[in-house]
Design a protein around this motif. Structure first.
Motif, PDB file in Angstrom:
ATOM      1  N   GLY A 137     -30.347 -44.830 -77.182  1.00  0.00           N
ATOM      2  CA  GLY A 137     -31.272 -43.720 -76.918  1.00  0.00           C
ATOM      3  C   GLY A 137     -31.555 -43.603 -75.435  1.00  0.00           C
ATOM      4  O   GLY A 137     -30.744 -44.009 -74.602  1.00  0.00           O
ATOM      5  N   ASP A 138     -32.725 -43.048 -75.110  1.00  0.00           N
ATOM      6  CA  ASP A 138     -33.107 -42.884 -73.700  1.00  0.00           C
ATOM      7  C   ASP A 138     -33.777 -44.177 -73.222  1.00  0.00           C
ATOM      8  O   ASP A 138     -34.858 -44.545 -73.693  1.00  0.00           O
ATOM      9  N   SER A 185     -33.449 -49.042 -83.573  1.00  0.00           N
ATOM     10  CA  SER A 185     -34.458 -48.009 -83.324  1.00  0.00           C
ATOM     11  C   SER A 185     -35.864 -48.518 -83.610  1.00  0.00           C
ATOM     12  O   SER A 185     -36.846 -47.930 -83.155  1.00  0.00           O
ATOM     13  N   THR A 205     -41.735 -50.920 -77.955  1.00  0.00           N
ATOM     14  CA  THR A 205     -41.681 -50.782 -76.487  1.00  0.00           C
ATOM     15  C   THR A 205     -41.790 -52.157 -75.834  1.00  0.00           C
ATOM     16  O   THR A 205     -41.037 -52.497 -74.930  1.00  0.00           O
ATOM     17  N   THR A 207     -42.373 -43.353 -73.867  1.00  0.00           N
ATOM     18  CA  THR A 207     -42.531 -41.902 -73.708  1.00  0.00           C
ATOM     19  C   THR A 207     -41.509 -41.207 -74.617  1.00  0.00           C
ATOM     20  O   THR A 207     -40.660 -41.829 -75.209  1.00  0.00           O
ATOM     21  N   LYS A 208     -41.599 -39.882 -74.673  1.00  0.00           N
ATOM     22  CA  LYS A 208     -40.629 -39.097 -75.484  1.00  0.00           C
ATOM     23  C   LYS A 208     -40.062 -37.983 -74.638  1.00  0.00           C
ATOM     24  O   LYS A 208     -40.764 -37.385 -73.861  1.00  0.00           O
ATOM     25  N   ASP A 220     -37.394 -43.834 -71.877  1.00  0.00           N
ATOM     26  CA  ASP A 220     -38.368 -43.593 -72.952  1.00  0.00           C
ATOM     27  C   ASP A 220     -38.615 -44.857 -73.766  1.00  0.00           C
ATOM     28  O   ASP A 220     -39.750 -45.169 -74.132  1.00  0.00           O
ATOM     29  N   ARG A 221     -37.556 -45.604 -74.041  1.00  0.00           N
ATOM     30  CA  ARG A 221     -37.713 -46.815 -74.866  1.00  0.00           C
ATOM     31  C   ARG A 221     -38.505 -47.881 -74.111  1.00  0.00           C
ATOM     32  O   ARG A 221     -39.261 -48.645 -74.692  1.00  0.00           O
TER      33      ARG A 221
END
Ligand code: URA
Length: 210
Positions: free
Chosen positions: A200-201, A23, A27, A209-210, A204-205
Motif C-alpha cells: 500500500g502507501d 493489511s 500503524t 493517514t489516508k 499512510d501506513r
C-alpha cells in the motif's frame, strides 16, 4: 547477478517484511518493523565501508583498533516516507549527516515535483545514501539524485524497502552509477503507480493517514 541491484537476502528481513505487508498491521507495528528492517538494510549497505585504525587504550593495554575511515556519511530522506527508514538508519549511525528532499507525485502524470530541499553543503567526498521505502516508478528517486549530483554528490547509493522491476529499470537507465539496495523486488507496478503485491502507501501506513 545485476551489480546495479542488490536484493538483500536475509530471513529476518523477509519475515518482518511479510508482517508489514499484512493489511492488518497497525500503524505502531508497521513503524517499529520499518525501523528494524532499516537497521538490517543499513548493516548490509555499509558492509564495504573502508576502515582505518586508531590507537586506543583499553583498560589493559594500547592497541590499534579499527574505526570507519573518511568523511561521515550523508543520508538523504525523500519526504515523507523516507523518514521511516531514516529513523532506523540514524539509530545505527548516529553521527551521519542528514539531508531532506521533498517530492510529491503529480497524481495525473506520476511525475515528481520538488517542493523542499535542505542538504549539508559538503556532499562531495561523502557516501550519500538516498532513502525512500518504495521504488515504484522511480521518478522521485531519479529527480532527487539528479538534484544531488548537481550540488556536488559523486558517490551515491539508493536504499528502499520494496522495488518494482519498472523502477529498477528506470533508475538503471537514468543513473547507472547509483546502485540500488532493496529488501524485495515485487512483481509489477499497477496503473496507479502502486507496487504489487506491495504494502500500500508506505507514508499512510507509517503515519496512520489516508
Ligand atoms: N508509494 C507507495 O507508498 N506505495 C506504492 O506502492 C508506490 C509508491
Amino acid at each position: 547477478m545485476d551489480a546495479h541491484l542488490t536484493v538483500v537476502d536475509h530471513p529476518l528481513i523477509k519475515h518482518k517484511l511479510t508482517l508489514m505487508r499484512r493489511s492488518t498491521a497497525s500503524t505502531q507495528k508497521f513503524r517499529s518493523l520499518l525501523r528494524e528492517v532499516a537497521h538490517l538494510l543499513t548493516y548490509e549497505i555499509t558492509r564495504d565501508l573502508e576502515l582505518t585504525t586508531e590507537e586506543i587504550e583499553t583498560p589493559l593495554e594500547t592497541m590499534d583498533a579499527p574505526v570507519l575511515a573518511g568523511k561521515k556519511l550523508c543520508f538523504v530522506s525523500i519526504l515523507r516516507a523516507g523518514n521511516g527508514l531514516l529513523e532506523g538508519m540514524i539509530q545505527l549511525m548516529p553521527s551521519a549527516r542528514v539531508g531532506h528532499i521533498g517530492m510529491y507525485r503529480d497524481p495525473d502524470t506520476l511525475e515528481a515535483v520538488e517542493y523542499y530541499c535542505k542538504m549539508p553543503d559538503d556532499l562531495g567526498g561523502r557516501l550519500v545514501i538516498v532513502v525512500d521505502p518504495m521504488l515504484a516508478t522511480g521518478n522521485s528517486a531519479i529527480a532527487s539524485i539528479e538534484h544531488l549530483k548537481k550540488i556536488g554528490a559523486t558517490n551515491i547509493r539508493f536504499l528502499c524497502l520494496l522495488a518494482s522491476p519498472e523502477g529498477v529499470a528506470a533508475m538503471k537507465q537514468a543513473h547507472p552509477d547509483v546502485p540500488v539496495w532493496t529488501a524485495a523486488l515485487d512483481e509489477r507496478l499497477d496503473d496507479h503507480g502502486y507496487i504489487r503485491p506491495g504494502l500500500g502507501d508506505a507514508g499512510d501506513r507509517m503515519y496512520g493517514t489516508k
